[in-house]
Design a protein around this motif. Structure first.
Motif, PDB file in Angstrom:
ATOM      1  N   PRO A   1      57.058  -1.962  10.193  1.00 42.88           N
ATOM      2  CA  PRO A   1      57.455  -0.531  10.791  1.00 42.88           C
ATOM      3  C   PRO A   1      57.884   0.712   9.452  1.00 42.88           C
ATOM      4  CG  PRO A   1      59.087  -2.288  11.023  1.00 42.88           C
ATOM      5  CD  PRO A   1      57.869  -2.936  10.526  1.00 42.88           C
ATOM      6  N   TRP A   2      57.500   1.704   9.649  1.00 44.49           N
ATOM      7  CA  TRP A   2      57.839   2.827   8.326  1.00 44.49           C
ATOM      8  C   TRP A   2      59.474   3.005   8.634  1.00 44.49           C
ATOM      9  CZ3 TRP A   2      53.878   3.566   5.278  1.00 44.49           C
ATOM     10  CH2 TRP A   2      52.789   3.534   5.766  1.00 44.49           C
ATOM     11  N   LEU A   3      60.062   3.006   9.851  1.00 42.44           N
ATOM     12  CA  LEU A   3      61.515   3.282   9.898  1.00 42.44           C
ATOM     13  C   LEU A   3      62.165   2.041  10.357  1.00 42.44           C
ATOM     14  CD1 LEU A   3      60.868   6.513  11.718  1.00 42.44           C
ATOM     15  CD2 LEU A   3      61.097   6.328   9.268  1.00 42.44           C
ATOM     16  N   ILE A   4      63.380   2.125   9.974  1.00 42.28           N
ATOM     17  CA  ILE A   4      64.385   0.927  10.487  1.00 42.28           C
ATOM     18  C   ILE A   4      65.443   1.701  11.125  1.00 42.28           C
ATOM     19  CG2 ILE A   4      65.795  -0.698   9.909  1.00 42.28           C
ATOM     20  CD1 ILE A   4      64.074  -1.324   7.565  1.00 42.28           C
ATOM     21  N   ALA A   5      65.503   1.698  12.345  1.00 41.30           N
ATOM     22  CA  ALA A   5      66.687   2.301  13.179  1.00 41.30           C
ATOM     23  C   ALA A   5      67.513   1.456  14.136  1.00 41.30           C
ATOM     24  CB  ALA A   5      66.223   3.238  13.776  1.00 41.30           C
ATOM     25  N   ASP A   6      68.792   1.601  14.302  1.00 35.72           N
ATOM     26  CA  ASP A   6      69.592   0.752  15.214  1.00 35.72           C
ATOM     27  C   ASP A   6      70.476   1.882  15.817  1.00 35.72           C
ATOM     28  OD1 ASP A   6      72.115   1.152  13.589  1.00 35.72           O
ATOM     29  OD2 ASP A   6      71.639  -0.573  12.522  1.00 35.72           O
TER      30      ASP A   6
ATOM     31  N   ASN B   1      66.465   9.900   0.700  1.00 33.14           N
ATOM     32  CA  ASN B   1      67.521   9.071   0.894  1.00 33.14           C
ATOM     33  C   ASN B   1      67.434   7.499   1.017  1.00 33.14           C
ATOM     34  OD1 ASN B   1      69.706  11.015   0.564  1.00 33.14           O
ATOM     35  ND2 ASN B   1      68.412  12.120   2.042  1.00 33.14           N
ATOM     36  N   CYS B   2      66.304   7.009   0.638  1.00 33.31           N
ATOM     37  CA  CYS B   2      65.774   5.789   1.208  1.00 33.31           C
ATOM     38  C   CYS B   2      66.445   4.517   0.883  1.00 33.31           C
ATOM     39  CB  CYS B   2      64.103   5.568   0.893  1.00 33.31           C
ATOM     40  SG  CYS B   2      63.879   5.653  -0.665  1.00 33.31           S
TER      41      CYS B   2
ATOM     42  N   VAL C   1      69.667   5.164  10.514  1.00 35.07           N
ATOM     43  CA  VAL C   1      68.225   5.223  10.324  1.00 35.07           C
ATOM     44  C   VAL C   1      67.809   5.240   9.057  1.00 35.07           C
ATOM     45  CG1 VAL C   1      68.594   7.628  10.643  1.00 35.07           C
ATOM     46  CG2 VAL C   1      66.285   6.473  11.277  1.00 35.07           C
ATOM     47  N   ARG C   2      66.795   4.862   8.653  1.00 38.53           N
ATOM     48  CA  ARG C   2      66.450   4.780   7.084  1.00 38.53           C
ATOM     49  C   ARG C   2      64.877   4.351   7.229  1.00 38.53           C
ATOM     50  NH1 ARG C   2      68.296  -0.428   3.633  1.00 38.53           N
ATOM     51  NH2 ARG C   2      67.363   0.946   1.992  1.00 38.53           N
ATOM     52  N   TRP C   3      64.252   4.734   5.841  1.00 40.69           N
ATOM     53  CA  TRP C   3      62.932   4.418   5.581  1.00 40.69           C
ATOM     54  C   TRP C   3      62.784   3.010   5.278  1.00 40.69           C
ATOM     55  CZ3 TRP C   3      58.570   7.122   6.492  1.00 40.69           C
ATOM     56  CH2 TRP C   3      57.318   6.576   6.041  1.00 40.69           C
ATOM     57  N   ASN C   4      61.804   2.207   5.720  1.00 42.33           N
ATOM     58  CA  ASN C   4      61.751   1.093   5.269  1.00 42.33           C
ATOM     59  C   ASN C   4      61.342   0.623   4.036  1.00 42.33           C
ATOM     60  OD1 ASN C   4      61.446  -1.770   5.356  1.00 42.33           O
ATOM     61  ND2 ASN C   4      59.861  -1.923   7.188  1.00 42.33           N
ATOM     62  N   PRO C   5      62.165   0.312   3.085  1.00 43.60           N
ATOM     63  CA  PRO C   5      62.076  -0.067   1.893  1.00 43.60           C
ATOM     64  C   PRO C   5      60.942  -1.009   1.383  1.00 43.60           C
ATOM     65  CG  PRO C   5      64.075  -1.141   2.270  1.00 43.60           C
ATOM     66  CD  PRO C   5      63.640  -0.146   3.617  1.00 43.60           C
ATOM     67  N   ALA C   6      60.403  -1.975   2.675  1.00 44.60           N
ATOM     68  CA  ALA C   6      59.411  -2.807   2.442  1.00 44.60           C
ATOM     69  C   ALA C   6      57.940  -2.122   2.303  1.00 44.60           C
ATOM     70  CB  ALA C   6      59.633  -3.979   3.435  1.00 44.60           C
ATOM     71  N   VAL C   7      57.873  -1.027   2.760  1.00 50.11           N
ATOM     72  CA  VAL C   7      56.452  -0.530   3.110  1.00 50.11           C
ATOM     73  C   VAL C   7      56.332   0.256   1.750  1.00 50.11           C
ATOM     74  CG1 VAL C   7      56.758  -0.200   5.391  1.00 50.11           C
ATOM     75  CG2 VAL C   7      57.216   1.677   4.141  1.00 50.11           C
TER      76      VAL C   7
END
Length: 129
Positions: free
Chosen positions: A81-86, A37-38, A90-96
């Motif tokens: 970072p692998w994950l982006i969360a606030d 679900n990225c 939360v989500r998988w970082n689309p930049a990696v």
């Protein structure tokens, strides 16, 4: 590049080096959820309640926080970072850079000339989860 195999038993490798995945039982489904679900951030509540439907709201949220921590410990050190969360999502970082076998399977199955490759890739998604 992180390479993640979710079809069959979970396998991770980074830059060709196998990574030992010895996480808590719900870390693998959490990783799969985030990768599959990225494309958009998921609400923390929806992820928590999907993984811990029989827990109270507070317990499910606490479990999610702990399992995000466990997942970060398992993933290799990276400059991004692998994950982006606030506080809310939360989500998988689309930049990696990540390759997921499920995505490769879906792309192969969608093309008539690639059905042979799709059949090679097919296995049960995270059996036992």
């Amino acid at each position: 590049m992180l390479d993640v195999a979710l079809l069959g038993h979970l396998r991770l490798s980074c830059d060709g080096k196998y990574l030992r995945f010895a996480g808590r039982p719900k870390v693998a489904p959490l990783l799969a959820y985030l990768l599959l679900n990225c494309r958009q951030p998921a609400s923390r509540d929806s992820v928590a309640f999907a993984l811990w439907p029989d827990e109270s709201e507070d317990a499910a949220r606490a479990n999610l926080r702990r399992h995000l921590h466990y997942l970060r410990e398992i993933l290799p050190v990276s400059g991004i970072p692998w994950l982006i969360a606030d506080a809310h999502t939360v989500r998988w970082n689309p930049a990696v850079a990540v390759r997921v076998d499920v995505t490769e399977f879906e792309e192969a199955a969608a093309g008539a000339t690639s059905l042979e490759r799709a059949a090679e890739l097919y296995a049960e998604l995270l059996p036992g989860c």
